[in-house]
Design a protein around this motif. Structure first.
Motif, PDB file in Angstrom:
ATOM      1  N   GLY A  43       0.807  -1.216   0.000  1.00 25.16           N
ATOM      2  CA  GLY A  43       0.000   0.000   0.000  1.00 25.16           C
ATOM      3  C   GLY A  43       0.838   1.263   0.000  1.00 25.16           C
ATOM      4  O   GLY A  43       0.545   2.223  -0.718  1.00 25.16           O
ATOM      5  N   GLY A  44       1.895   1.267   0.814  1.00 28.78           N
ATOM      6  CA  GLY A  44       2.780   2.431   0.862  1.00 28.78           C
ATOM      7  C   GLY A  44       3.519   2.641  -0.447  1.00 28.78           C
ATOM      8  O   GLY A  44       3.717   3.785  -0.882  1.00 28.78           O
ATOM      9  N   ILE A  45       3.918   1.558  -1.088  1.00 28.32           N
ATOM     10  CA  ILE A  45       4.611   1.665  -2.373  1.00 28.32           C
ATOM     11  C   ILE A  45       3.677   2.228  -3.433  1.00 28.32           C
ATOM     12  O   ILE A  45       4.040   3.146  -4.187  1.00 28.32           O
ATOM     13  CB  ILE A  45       5.155   0.286  -2.792  1.00 28.32           C
ATOM     14  N   ILE A  46       2.460   1.672  -3.502  1.00 29.28           N
ATOM     15  CA  ILE A  46       1.476   2.156  -4.483  1.00 29.28           C
ATOM     16  C   ILE A  46       1.159   3.624  -4.246  1.00 29.28           C
ATOM     17  O   ILE A  46       1.078   4.424  -5.182  1.00 29.28           O
ATOM     18  CB  ILE A  46       0.195   1.308  -4.401  1.00 29.28           C
ATOM     19  N   ARG A  47       0.995   4.002  -2.972  1.00 30.95           N
ATOM     20  CA  ARG A  47       0.704   5.399  -2.626  1.00 30.95           C
ATOM     21  C   ARG A  47       1.823   6.320  -3.100  1.00 30.95           C
ATOM     22  O   ARG A  47       1.572   7.362  -3.731  1.00 30.95           O
ATOM     23  CB  ARG A  47       0.545   5.526  -1.118  1.00 30.95           C
ATOM     24  N   ASN A  48       3.063   5.977  -2.823  1.00 29.86           N
ATOM     25  CA  ASN A  48       4.185   6.833  -3.187  1.00 29.86           C
ATOM     26  C   ASN A  48       4.327   6.970  -4.694  1.00 29.86           C
ATOM     27  O   ASN A  48       4.618   8.058  -5.210  1.00 29.86           O
ATOM     28  CB  ASN A  48       5.476   6.290  -2.578  1.00 29.86           C
ATOM     29  N   ILE A  49       4.125   5.863  -5.408  1.00 33.70           N
ATOM     30  CA  ILE A  49       4.211   5.921  -6.868  1.00 33.70           C
ATOM     31  C   ILE A  49       3.104   6.812  -7.421  1.00 33.70           C
ATOM     32  O   ILE A  49       3.337   7.650  -8.297  1.00 33.70           O
ATOM     33  CB  ILE A  49       4.121   4.505  -7.465  1.00 33.70           C
ATOM     34  N   ALA A  50       1.890   6.650  -6.905  1.00 34.84           N
ATOM     35  CA  ALA A  50       0.753   7.433  -7.399  1.00 34.84           C
ATOM     36  C   ALA A  50       0.905   8.916  -7.092  1.00 34.84           C
ATOM     37  O   ALA A  50       0.484   9.767  -7.882  1.00 34.84           O
ATOM     38  CB  ALA A  50      -0.547   6.901  -6.789  1.00 34.84           C
ATOM     39  N   LEU A  51       1.520   9.231  -5.954  1.00 37.07           N
ATOM     40  CA  LEU A  51       1.684  10.628  -5.557  1.00 37.07           C
ATOM     41  C   LEU A  51       3.027  11.204  -5.992  1.00 37.07           C
ATOM     42  O   LEU A  51       3.360  12.327  -5.624  1.00 37.07           O
ATOM     43  CB  LEU A  51       1.536  10.748  -4.032  1.00 37.07           C
ATOM     44  N   ASP A  52       3.787  10.419  -6.767  1.00 42.83           N
ATOM     45  CA  ASP A  52       5.086  10.860  -7.279  1.00 42.83           C
ATOM     46  C   ASP A  52       6.040  11.237  -6.148  1.00 42.83           C
ATOM     47  O   ASP A  52       6.717  12.263  -6.180  1.00 42.83           O
ATOM     48  CB  ASP A  52       4.918  12.055  -8.232  1.00 42.83           C
ATOM     49  N   VAL A  53       6.063  10.378  -5.133  1.00 46.50           N
ATOM     50  CA  VAL A  53       6.969  10.543  -3.992  1.00 46.50           C
ATOM     51  C   VAL A  53       7.958   9.387  -4.014  1.00 46.50           C
ATOM     52  O   VAL A  53       7.566   8.246  -4.298  1.00 46.50           O
ATOM     53  CB  VAL A  53       6.177  10.533  -2.656  1.00 46.50           C
ATOM     54  N   PRO A  54       9.258   9.645  -3.762  1.00 45.54           N
ATOM     55  CA  PRO A  54      10.237   8.547  -3.771  1.00 45.54           C
ATOM     56  C   PRO A  54       9.814   7.400  -2.853  1.00 45.54           C
ATOM     57  O   PRO A  54       9.310   7.633  -1.750  1.00 45.54           O
ATOM     58  CB  PRO A  54      11.521   9.212  -3.273  1.00 45.54           C
ATOM     59  N   VAL A  55      10.011   6.182  -3.313  1.00 46.96           N
ATOM     60  CA  VAL A  55       9.607   5.009  -2.526  1.00 46.96           C
ATOM     61  C   VAL A  55      10.746   4.465  -1.689  1.00 46.96           C
ATOM     62  O   VAL A  55      10.578   3.460  -0.992  1.00 46.96           O
ATOM     63  CB  VAL A  55       9.078   3.882  -3.440  1.00 46.96           C
ATOM     64  N   VAL A  56      11.900   5.112  -1.715  1.00 42.59           N
ATOM     65  CA  VAL A  56      13.064   4.554  -1.031  1.00 42.59           C
ATOM     66  C   VAL A  56      12.815   4.353   0.457  1.00 42.59           C
ATOM     67  O   VAL A  56      13.267   3.367   1.044  1.00 42.59           O
ATOM     68  CB  VAL A  56      14.306   5.448  -1.250  1.00 42.59           C
ATOM     69  N   HIS A  57      12.063   5.276   1.089  1.00 46.52           N
ATOM     70  CA  HIS A  57      11.850   5.165   2.528  1.00 46.52           C
ATOM     71  C   HIS A  57      10.987   3.957   2.890  1.00 46.52           C
ATOM     72  O   HIS A  57      11.012   3.477   4.025  1.00 46.52           O
ATOM     73  CB  HIS A  57      11.210   6.442   3.080  1.00 46.52           C
ATOM     74  N   VAL A  58      10.221   3.456   1.916  1.00 39.93           N
ATOM     75  CA  VAL A  58       9.388   2.287   2.181  1.00 39.93           C
ATOM     76  C   VAL A  58      10.259   1.077   2.500  1.00 39.93           C
ATOM     77  O   VAL A  58       9.879   0.213   3.294  1.00 39.93           O
ATOM     78  CB  VAL A  58       8.473   1.990   0.969  1.00 39.93           C
ATOM     79  N   TRP A  59      11.441   1.039   1.889  1.00 39.17           N
ATOM     80  CA  TRP A  59      12.338  -0.103   2.115  1.00 39.17           C
ATOM     81  C   TRP A  59      13.133   0.056   3.399  1.00 39.17           C
ATOM     82  O   TRP A  59      13.823  -0.871   3.814  1.00 39.17           O
ATOM     83  CB  TRP A  59      13.283  -0.252   0.932  1.00 39.17           C
ATOM     84  N   GLU A  60      13.067   1.222   4.010  1.00 44.60           N
ATOM     85  CA  GLU A  60      13.812   1.466   5.248  1.00 44.60           C
ATOM     86  C   GLU A  60      12.882   1.305   6.447  1.00 44.60           C
ATOM     87  O   GLU A  60      12.737   2.200   7.270  1.00 44.60           O
ATOM     88  CB  GLU A  60      14.419   2.870   5.206  1.00 44.60           C
ATOM     89  N   GLN A  61      12.257   0.155   6.533  1.00 50.62           N
ATOM     90  CA  GLN A  61      11.245  -0.076   7.557  1.00 50.62           C
ATOM     91  C   GLN A  61      11.834  -0.518   8.894  1.00 50.62           C
ATOM     92  O   GLN A  61      11.140  -0.496   9.906  1.00 50.62           O
ATOM     93  CB  GLN A  61      10.233  -1.122   7.073  1.00 50.62           C
ATOM     94  N   GLY A  62      13.089  -0.950   8.890  1.00 53.74           N
ATOM     95  CA  GLY A  62      13.738  -1.330  10.138  1.00 53.74           C
ATOM     96  C   GLY A  62      13.027  -2.458  10.860  1.00 53.74           C
ATOM     97  O   GLY A  62      12.782  -3.535  10.303  1.00 53.74           O
TER      98      GLY A  62
END
Length: 203
Positions: A43-62
């Motif tokens: 969901g976060g990845i789809i949201r970032n792509i749709a809103l043209d926001v970098p998705v890199v932070h999605v992978w930094e979930q810790g």
């Protein structure tokens, strides 16, 4: 602390839901982990792509990745008879994930200075994106498109937050909305609320 707790609840709930669906579809261990990971984070990845926001932070979930992996491992390695008996609770887990991620999506949009439309859009995509991805990967019809009222509750979250009716800086208001959306989603499931207005006029 408020958002950390909500994120943990959302990730574990959606990871559990995705894993249960994978086991019901007789996926192997690799497929179970893929579906279990995709459900909370897609969901976060789809949201970032749709809103043209970098998705890199999605992978930094810790630690949230460890929460997801731990939840999936519990589901997969526990006795299957136990796990299948838990399937009856999947609707409640899905409601928890929907509510928490819808709130998180709205918060994300506010942090990035999006207008009301962007806040509502982010709330919907974050709230339902994981569930849609889970159903598509499991070759099921996404329930957001045909079952009960689902995405409406995510939209309601975004609307209330975007209009300032709910202040996400207030812990009690945030938790109150979180619980309210869960209750509305569960009620819509058990009472069979839906948006198929044509059924009302069918002869």
């Amino acid at each position: 602390m408020t958002w950390e707790i909500l994120n943990i609840l959302a990730v574990s709930a959606f990871a559990f839901s995705g894993s249960i669906v994978a086991l019901n579809e007789r996926y192997d261990i690799f497929g179970t982990f893929i579906l279990g990971i995709a459900t909370p984070f897609a969901g976060g990845i789809i949201r970032n792509i749709a809103l043209d926001v970098p998705v890199v932070h999605v992978w930094e979930q810790g630690y949230l990745l460890y929460v997801a992996f731990g939840t999936i491992a519990i589901v997969y390695f526990f006795p299957k008879s136990w796990v299948m008996s838990w399937d009856r609770w999947n609707i409640y887990l899905d409601a928890i994930g929907l509510s928490a991620f819808a709130l998180q999506g709205a918060s994300f949009a506010i942090e990035n200075n999006f207008p009301l439309g962007g806040i509502i859009f982010a709330s919907i995509l974050t709230g339902v994106g994981g569930g849609v991805t889970r159903d598509v990967l499991a070759q099921r019809r996404p329930m957001v498109l045909h079952q009960e009222i689902y995405a409406v509750w995510a939209m309601l979250s975004g609307l209330l937050i975007g209009l300032g009716i709910i202040n996400i800086e207030s812990a009690w208001q945030t938790y109150s909305l979180f619980i309210a959306i869960i209750l509305l989603r569960v009620l819509s499931y058990h009472l069979g609320w839906h948006l198929r207005f044509r059924d009302m006029y069918r002869l």
